[in-house]
Design a protein around this motif. Structure first.
Motif, short mmCIF file in Angstrom:
data_model
loop_
_atom_site.label_atom_id
_atom_site.label_comp_id
_atom_site.label_asym_id
_atom_site.label_seq_id
_atom_site.Cartn_x
_atom_site.Cartn_y
_atom_site.Cartn_z
N ALA A 96 0.88 -0.70 -0.06
CA ALA A 96 -0.48 -0.12 0.26
C ALA A 96 0.50 1.24 0.08
O ALA A 96 1.99 1.54 0.63
CB ALA A 96 -0.79 -0.11 1.12
N LEU A 97 0.78 1.87 -0.94
CA LEU A 97 0.74 3.73 -0.73
C LEU A 97 0.64 4.00 -0.48
O LEU A 97 -0.95 4.68 -0.84
CB LEU A 97 1.48 4.20 -2.07
CG LEU A 97 2.43 5.34 -2.76
CD1 LEU A 97 3.52 5.06 -2.07
CD2 LEU A 97 2.33 5.73 -3.93
N THR A 98 0.27 4.67 1.30
CA THR A 98 -0.04 5.85 2.05
C THR A 98 0.15 7.42 1.98
O THR A 98 1.54 7.58 2.05
CB THR A 98 -0.66 5.07 2.66
OG1 THR A 98 -0.87 3.77 2.99
CG2 THR A 98 -1.98 6.21 3.96
N GLY A 99 -0.52 8.17 1.20
CA GLY A 99 0.05 9.80 1.94
C GLY A 99 -1.10 10.03 3.04
O GLY A 99 -1.34 9.35 3.48
N ASP A 106 -2.33 4.53 -4.01
CA ASP A 106 -2.21 2.74 -4.93
C ASP A 106 -2.13 1.88 -3.76
O ASP A 106 -1.45 1.61 -2.83
CB ASP A 106 -0.86 3.33 -5.26
CG ASP A 106 -1.04 1.76 -6.55
OD1 ASP A 106 -1.57 1.60 -7.22
OD2 ASP A 106 0.36 1.71 -6.88
N ARG A 107 -2.67 0.56 -4.05
CA ARG A 107 -2.16 -0.86 -3.89
C ARG A 107 -2.09 -2.07 -5.03
O ARG A 107 -2.61 -1.95 -6.06
CB ARG A 107 -3.30 -0.91 -2.55
CG ARG A 107 -4.58 -1.33 -2.80
CD ARG A 107 -5.44 -2.03 -2.23
NE ARG A 107 -6.10 -1.12 -0.73
CZ ARG A 107 -5.22 -1.23 0.71
NH1 ARG A 107 -5.25 -2.59 0.35
NH2 ARG A 107 -5.64 -0.55 1.28
N GLY A 108 -1.16 -2.99 -3.72
CA GLY A 108 -0.71 -3.96 -5.20
C GLY A 108 -0.87 -5.65 -3.85
O GLY A 108 -0.39 -5.07 -2.83
N GLU A 109 -0.96 -6.54 -4.95
CA GLU A 109 -0.37 -7.61 -4.11
C GLU A 109 0.13 -8.56 -5.26
O GLU A 109 -0.01 -9.03 -6.16
CB GLU A 109 -1.94 -8.47 -4.17
CG GLU A 109 -1.74 -9.48 -3.27
CD GLU A 109 -2.94 -10.54 -2.12
OE1 GLU A 109 -3.23 -10.93 -2.86
OE2 GLU A 109 -3.21 -9.21 -1.64
#
Length: 363
Positions: A96-99, A106-109
């Motif tokens: 997770a890219l958290t601001g 953004d998120r991914g796996e």
């Protein structure tokens, strides 16, 4: 020229203002004045500084309910500062890219092969990060963690693995490494509903059992607890760690990772073997918690991962065994429950660990 002490105070107040908005969301200047105990002109000056640096902005906010204009809100600019957070599991890497303010940008796996090493996990992480510019990067790992080294992880099959070095090599930047249970505690305190807990313990159930502690929202030094390797049955079943009678071995924790839902459904339908398995596992878990509660003295315990389902199905057995192994004074105010954030707690907590470091550097 501002005196050094004055500038230091202003710097601390800026950090406090940013922390307040990051944790609690948009607020009016009047609300910030009350929350931080500062006068309105000071809040205005601090907000102006942080607006100039790009961290904050003012927007038209909530209506007052009268004919007047809606109040102005001060809020974080999410993209001004971001943190990369990853959570490693036995079969995947979650990202997770958290601001700033907690917004997920953004998120991914990506999947991991069984028994993948640190280099494979780091390569997957680098692919998910995809060159993004971040202020901090934090990895949450199920196991015993010290610095960037994973001392032991039943779930990943790692012992003495320098994950921090592998991540740095793969991504070209420094990473903080924390255990998933401690990250879960930080996440639940920061973004869940456990913000009132002073000494919060989070239990993480995966292909191994760990526990972590957050004291007033901050990771407690040395808080990686190998819950699964507390001996609950001396001379009992042989554990993968080489000892006998460990909680993981007696519960069959590895198998519960996949079987907990099937077992609880069967128990609900009257299967006596399933009911007995849950009761016995709850009893063993309560015994292990007795040792940890006696040593640590938490005021709240959250059951994360598949331990959530086990606790909901065997709460009476857990509480009974805990009562048999702890002093009444230690459990009188102790709350046992399930996490509000569910499976997201460790990943959110990893991000919050990064923001904590960023705000601390501002003080």
């Amino acid at each position: 020229m501002a005196r050094p002490a004055t500038e230091e105070l202003r710097r601390r107040n800026r950090a406090a203002l940013l922390e307040q908005l990051h944790r609690h969301g948009p607020q009016t200047r009047a609300e910030l004045t009350e929350a931080l105990g500062l006068n309105r002109s000071t809040i205005g000056g601090l907000a102006a500084d942080l607006s100039e640096s790009g961290h904050l902005q003012e927007t038209t906010g909530r209506s007052t309910g009268s004919a007047g204009r809606p109040s102005t809100l001060v809020e974080c600019v999410a993209k001004s500062v971001s943190v990369a957070a990853v959570e490693l599991r036995f079969d995947r890497v979650r990202f997770a890219l958290t601001g700033l303010g907690g917004e997920v940008l953004d998120r991914g796996e990506l999947p991991l092969e069984a028994s993948a090493g640190a280099d494979a996990a780091a390569a997957a992480t680098a692919s998910l990060l995809d060159g993004a510019e971040v202020a901090e990067a934090v990895a949450a790992v199920p196991g015993l963690v010290s610095g960037g080294v994973v001392g032991h992880s039943s779930e990943l099959g790692w012992d003495g693995t320098d994950l921090g070095a592998a991540l740095a090599e793969a991504t070209g930047r420094k990473w903080r490494v924390t255990d998933a249970a401690t990250a879960g505690a930080v996440g639940e305190w920061s973004r869940g509903d456990a913000g009132e807990a002073r000494n919060l313990m989070y239990l993480h159930g995966g292909r191994g059992l760990t526990a972590g502690i957050a004291v007033e929202g901050r990771a407690r030094p040395g808080s990686s607890i190998q819950l699964g390797h507390i001996v609950v049955e001396p001379g009992g079943r042989e554990c993968r760690c080489g000892m006998r009678g460990c909680l993981e071995a007696e519960m069959g924790a590895f198998g519960f990772t996949e079987a907990i839902e099937t077992t609880t459904v069967a128990a609900d339908l009257g299967d006596t073997k399933a009911r007995e398995a849950l009761r016995r596992s709850g009893q063993y878990l309560g015994r292990a918690l007795g040792a940890v509660v006696t040593a640590v003295g938490p005021d709240e315990i959250l059951f994360g991962g598949w331990l959530r389902e086990l606790y909901l199905s065997s709460a009476a057995a857990v509480r009974s065994a805990l009562a048999e192994t702890t002093l009444p004074q230690l459990r009188s105010g102790l709350r046992l429950r399930t996490p509000a954030l569910g499976a997201e707690g460790p990943l959110i907590g990893a991000a919050e660990t990064g923001f904590e470091a960023i705000i601390d550097e501002m003080r």
